[in-house]
Design a protein around this motif. Structure first.
Motif, short mmCIF file in Angstrom:
data_model
loop_
_atom_site.label_atom_id
_atom_site.label_comp_id
_atom_site.label_asym_id
_atom_site.label_seq_id
_atom_site.Cartn_x
_atom_site.Cartn_y
_atom_site.Cartn_z
N MET B 1 -28.03 22.96 30.01
CA MET B 1 -29.11 23.79 28.75
C MET B 1 -29.01 22.52 27.54
SD MET B 1 -30.85 26.81 27.96
CE MET B 1 -29.17 27.76 26.96
N ASN B 2 -30.02 22.15 27.31
CA ASN B 2 -30.06 21.56 25.89
C ASN B 2 -31.54 21.48 24.93
OD1 ASN B 2 -28.50 18.08 26.50
ND2 ASN B 2 -29.21 19.54 28.55
N VAL B 3 -30.87 21.00 22.83
CA VAL B 3 -31.60 21.43 22.24
C VAL B 3 -31.81 20.65 21.57
CG1 VAL B 3 -30.98 24.08 22.20
CG2 VAL B 3 -29.73 22.62 20.40
N LEU B 4 -32.85 20.65 20.66
CA LEU B 4 -32.86 19.12 19.50
C LEU B 4 -32.15 19.97 18.21
CD1 LEU B 4 -36.54 17.91 20.22
CD2 LEU B 4 -34.33 16.79 19.56
N ALA B 5 -31.42 19.00 17.33
CA ALA B 5 -30.78 19.45 16.56
C ALA B 5 -31.02 18.56 15.78
CB ALA B 5 -30.00 20.11 16.62
N ALA B 6 -31.84 18.99 14.21
CA ALA B 6 -31.57 17.77 12.93
C ALA B 6 -30.89 18.42 11.69
CB ALA B 6 -32.86 17.75 12.60
N ASP B 7 -30.01 17.70 10.85
CA ASP B 7 -30.13 18.18 9.69
C ASP B 7 -30.65 16.77 8.25
OD1 ASP B 7 -28.96 19.08 7.34
OD2 ASP B 7 -26.81 18.67 8.53
N ILE B 8 -31.98 17.73 8.17
CA ILE B 8 -32.05 16.81 7.04
C ILE B 8 -31.55 16.41 5.13
CG2 ILE B 8 -34.53 16.64 6.14
CD1 ILE B 8 -35.90 17.30 8.00
N GLY B 9 -30.89 16.15 5.12
CA GLY B 9 -30.31 15.77 3.56
C GLY B 9 -30.96 15.08 2.63
N GLY B 10 -30.63 15.38 1.03
CA GLY B 10 -31.10 14.84 0.54
C GLY B 10 -31.29 12.87 0.94
N THR B 11 -29.87 11.84 1.20
CA THR B 11 -29.54 11.21 2.24
C THR B 11 -29.64 10.68 2.93
OG1 THR B 11 -27.78 11.45 0.00
CG2 THR B 11 -28.03 9.27 1.18
N ILE B 13 -31.31 11.67 6.96
CA ILE B 13 -31.60 12.28 8.41
C ILE B 13 -30.90 12.49 9.16
CG2 ILE B 13 -33.79 13.31 9.30
CD1 ILE B 13 -35.84 12.33 7.84
N ARG B 14 -30.32 13.16 9.94
CA ARG B 14 -29.68 13.43 11.57
C ARG B 14 -30.18 13.80 12.33
NH1 ARG B 14 -24.21 12.26 9.58
NH2 ARG B 14 -24.42 13.12 7.65
N VAL B 15 -30.62 13.15 13.48
CA VAL B 15 -31.35 13.94 14.30
C VAL B 15 -30.13 14.17 16.21
CG1 VAL B 15 -33.50 13.85 15.89
CG2 VAL B 15 -33.84 13.73 13.56
N GLY B 16 -30.60 15.09 16.88
CA GLY B 16 -29.94 14.96 18.12
C GLY B 16 -30.04 15.45 18.84
N ILE B 17 -29.41 15.38 20.20
CA ILE B 17 -30.03 16.31 21.44
C ILE B 17 -28.31 16.85 21.75
CG2 ILE B 17 -30.28 16.05 24.35
CD1 ILE B 17 -32.53 14.25 23.36
N LEU B 26 -26.93 12.74 22.58
CA LEU B 26 -27.69 11.46 21.72
C LEU B 26 -27.39 11.73 20.30
CD1 LEU B 26 -30.57 10.75 24.06
CD2 LEU B 26 -28.85 8.90 23.18
N ARG B 27 -27.76 10.65 19.58
CA ARG B 27 -27.56 10.66 18.12
C ARG B 27 -28.60 9.95 17.20
NH1 ARG B 27 -23.66 12.69 15.09
NH2 ARG B 27 -22.44 13.41 16.86
N ASP B 28 -29.66 10.14 16.19
CA ASP B 28 -30.10 8.66 15.57
C ASP B 28 -30.04 9.39 14.41
OD1 ASP B 28 -31.21 7.04 15.16
OD2 ASP B 28 -33.27 7.39 16.03
#
Lengths: 317, 317
Positions: B1-11, B13-17, B26-28
């Motif tokens: 099973m997979n989810v999208l996840a992100a961490d939005i900081g002031g500087t 944005i990290r997004v990943g699966i 996977l990450r961006d």
């Protein structure tokens, strides 16, 4: 349904029979013996308990016992009781259980007060509540998600030892500047004595028998000096409350214990300082108030823990 | 099973699966836009998420999103985001959900870091854990009885605003002497600048571009001045840790965030001050350590919250 409950303090032992609506149907009170072993103390408590149980003629299976000490809830051992050191390391509940023939549930006294206020007092209906007991020392009890929270080893809730002045007055715990050194009955008297010795004047005269009550009596009739001493205590309580609000975002902070009777002169300074320091949203939502159960908070909290054991086994989280 | 996840900081944005074993498959990553509305930011996050989702070709139903702000978990509204103020009052999760077609679970970033470290990092296996994030500011997340705890309104865990110096340096929150003013990367640089301006000497020269990393680099090669600045930060962190230990009796306190990379020079002063001040029993039991997930703590915590929603509805307590 009824349980035995007791609150053992450094000065007094209160014992009662409490019904499941929280009514103390019978009660007895006496001085805590100032000497003797833990065994002697257990026997004294057991004697009170048997006497009151015989009077009541009720069938009682569980005895909730609030004690001034840290409890290792897994082993039932008292890890640390600064005010009744003969309890240290003892399975005090087991001792009282042997002497009474009734199952004993131990609870820390400040946690018991929080449980009591949560069950029947100023914190009822709130899932996240904090109880600060202002007496000879400053104690604390935490209600988190509707249940008493005592941390990994049963030592949580030591609100009296939050730091409010990093280079402040030395504390019995080994640190400096703990809240207890500025907001207990002992601290209020010490601060007043220091200031009177330094030449300030008051309607309260400096004496070896000066008490926090003397200062309170002066404060409520407008003695500026006494008011200022309570304002200092209130300021430090406000700093600690801001810490609690920022860290735990509680619905209510309840002040119990003997010095909480000075709530009238503490409330203003506490709330002003807390609002100055805490985040606005949780500071606006938290209610700060005096406890509603007075001296019965501990015994009722101990009773509640006894009912919890009867109803579903020990629900401590 | 997979989810999208992100961490939005002031500087950034990290997004990943993230899969259910906690692997970021996977990450961006990109810079957080410095202007624009909340809607614009939501669309940017959604664009990243769609791109990475399309790359993966996986079927994904839930998106865990860590944001630097206080969340009203009942309404889904962002109550307060000092670093991304355009989020204030917005149902930011709903915006991202509309733009992605995926259900969004919001979490506060410091709480997400605590959840991440509890799931897969330095706090795993511990029911009562605290995570302190040392970055531009100082944040905190609480794990109580095995679950994230955010208090009555979602504002709990503000460890950066525990008071450590009642008449200390003014803080952006409106109080004075908050931990954040002595133990964030910003504070370390400010304290160094103040002392260099006052005439102290160091291998680090005073400049507008001096960073906490410059000071750390000097400290690890033995620059006394830089070591002393970290010792001051460590002392104040130790005072705050003693408060946390006395109040919550945790099993572990984990240090995450950029400045935690200076753990080598912070650890000694933090532990020494904490042991000087906290009760002996909980101070001996608590483990203080650096986080194990580095920059991934937040995204993994956000992912864990997404899995929690999938597995049994939102288990937030």
């Amino acid at each position: 349904m009824n349980v035995l409950a007791a609150d053992i303090g450094g000065t007094n032992i209160r014992v009662g029979i409490v019904d499941d609506a929280g009514v103390v149907v019978l009660r007895d009170e006496d001085e805590t013996p100032s000497s003797g072993s833990a065994e002697d103390l257990a026997n004294t408590v057991a004697k009170f308990a048997r006497r009151i149980k015989d009077q009541s003629n009720l069938d009682i299976a569980v005895f909730g016992l609030a004690i001034p000490g840290v409890i290792d809830y897994d082993s039932g051992r008292v890890s640390l009781s600064p005010n009744i050191p003969q309890m240290n390391g003892m399975k005090f509940g087991e001792m009282v259980s042997k002497a009474t023939g009734v199952q004993v549930v131990l609870e820390n006294d400040a946690t018991a007060a929080a449980i009591g206020e949560h069950w029947l007092g100023a914190a009822r209906g709130h899932s996240n509540a904090i109880c600060i007991t202002l007496g000879t020392g400053v104690g604390g009890g935490l209600i988190i998600n509707g249940a008493a929270f005592s941390g990994a080893d049963g030592t949580a809730g030591e609100i009296g030892h939050l730091n409010v002045e990093p280079d402040g007055y030395p504390c019995g715990c080994g640190s400096r500047g703990c809240l207890e050194q500025y907001a207990s009955a002992t601290a209020v008297v010490r601060m007043a004595e220091e200031r009177l010795s330094a030449g300030e004047t008051s309607s309260v005269s400096r004496s070896d028998s000066m008490s926090a009550k003397d200062l309170y009596d002066a404060a409520i009739v407008g003695d500026d000096f006494a008011l200022s001493v309570f304002a200092t205590a209130g300021r430090y309580l406000g700093i600690a409350c801001a810490d609690l609000v920022n860290l735990l975002n509680p619905e209510v902070i309840v002040f119990a214990g003997g010095l909480a009777s000075a709530w009238e002169v503490l409330e203003g300074p506490i709330i002003a300082e807390m609002k100055l320091r805490a985040y606005q949203q949780p500071a606006e939502r938290v209610k700060l108030c005096r406890g509603e159960l007075d001296d019965d908070a501990g015994i009722l909290g101990a009773a509640k823990q006894a009912f919890t054991v009867i109803n579903k086994g020990n629900s401590r989280s």
